[in-house]
Design an enzyme around this catalytic site. Sequence first.
Site, PDB file in Angstrom:
ATOM      1  N   ARG A 174      -1.103   2.126   2.801  1.00 51.48           N
ATOM      2  CA  ARG A 174       0.119   1.323   2.681  1.00 51.48           C
ATOM      3  C   ARG A 174       1.320   2.032   3.308  1.00 51.48           C
ATOM      4  O   ARG A 174       2.431   1.974   2.811  1.00 51.48           O
ATOM      5  CB  ARG A 174       0.406   0.977   1.220  1.00 51.48           C
ATOM      6  CG  ARG A 174      -0.700   0.198   0.535  1.00 51.48           C
ATOM      7  CD  ARG A 174      -0.942  -1.152   1.214  1.00 51.48           C
ATOM      8  NE  ARG A 174      -2.087  -1.821   0.607  1.00 51.48           N
ATOM      9  CZ  ARG A 174      -3.337  -1.708   1.043  1.00 51.48           C
ATOM     10  NH1 ARG A 174      -3.600  -0.966   2.122  1.00 51.48           N
ATOM     11  NH2 ARG A 174      -4.330  -2.337   0.463  1.00 51.48           N
ATOM     12  N   SER A 223       0.298  -7.235  -4.528  1.00 52.29           N
ATOM     13  CA  SER A 223       0.218  -6.076  -5.428  1.00 52.29           C
ATOM     14  C   SER A 223       1.588  -5.420  -5.549  1.00 52.29           C
ATOM     15  O   SER A 223       2.236  -5.136  -4.541  1.00 52.29           O
ATOM     16  CB  SER A 223      -0.801  -5.065  -4.905  1.00 52.29           C
ATOM     17  OG  SER A 223      -2.104  -5.617  -4.911  1.00 52.29           O
ATOM     18  N   GLU A 293       4.615  -0.723  -4.357  1.00 53.27           N
ATOM     19  CA  GLU A 293       4.169  -1.102  -3.019  1.00 53.27           C
ATOM     20  C   GLU A 293       5.174  -2.039  -2.371  1.00 53.27           C
ATOM     21  O   GLU A 293       5.269  -2.116  -1.153  1.00 53.27           O
ATOM     22  CB  GLU A 293       2.797  -1.775  -3.114  1.00 53.27           C
ATOM     23  CG  GLU A 293       2.186  -2.142  -1.782  1.00 53.27           C
ATOM     24  CD  GLU A 293       0.743  -2.591  -1.908  1.00 53.27           C
ATOM     25  OE1 GLU A 293       0.391  -3.609  -1.289  1.00 53.27           O
ATOM     26  OE2 GLU A 293      -0.028  -1.923  -2.620  1.00 53.27           O
TER      27      GLU A 293
END
Length: 301
Positions: A174, A223, A293
């Site tokens: 990520r 998420s 995130e």
Amino acid sequence: MHLAALAKELQRGLKEQVRINEPLARYTTWRIGGPADLFVRPARDEEFDFCLDFARQKGLPLHIMGNGSNLLVRDGGVRGLVLQTGAWRRVMVQDRYIKACAGAMLPPLLALAVRQGLSGLEFAAGIPATVGGALVMNAGTPEGSLGDVVREVEVITATGRRCLKREEITFGYRSCSLRGAGVVLTVHLALAPADPPLIKERVRANIARRRARQPLEWPNAGSVFKNPPGLYAGRLIELVGAKGWQVGDAQVSSKHANFIVNLGRATAADVLELIARVQEAVARNFGINLEMEIEVWGEGL
């Protein structure tokens, strides 16, 4: 300079409408967010360049927005200029390569790859992101991530336009070295020839898994937390009993604990309070600090 005067001056170089105090809740997948001072959806390269130059000349904070996934905009909104890339979606195919503008959405890009018999993007099935946004956060699933298929990226940095080869870019979980380092213009993807029916079956299976596991029936941003090394954030949140926790209309999904859904009128303040409660509970029980995130923009009320 007053916003109206700035908008009038910016409008001279654009065909697209410049909007003042535009509510960003209209453009985020959470359906949450206060207003942007100035908001533009440039559809052509020259308009994009003009907006970037204008922001630099006027000293305006600049924000590049894709389709608003993985993004929480605070209730007080965003100062400066927001460029939304949703109208900037040109895609070209040559042999096994696809060149896509930053605003191109992953689902139609994947559909194009399937039609062309090109494999490598199946992991992206059902991910509602632009290719530019997916690049800077290296969006992916256990089946793969965008960094796996990047060949080169055209960006605008403080020193001007550059075309960066894959080996000049660092991808991680990520993360991408281009995040915050420049504005992504186009992404070149290197895919592999494969049988279209086989690609379709992989895509179908991935979409079915997402629908079964994720609360796609409610507005969400994907998420919320990154998975700690060797662990799953959703499992940790579930173990502390946080499934179903609610602040206002923001709720930890009972279907997937790493999703926070908007039940109707959730505010950014609701979401942030819920995030803080979840982080505190996981830290208290497991000594693990969950890292977000999602990106958070703007100011509170």
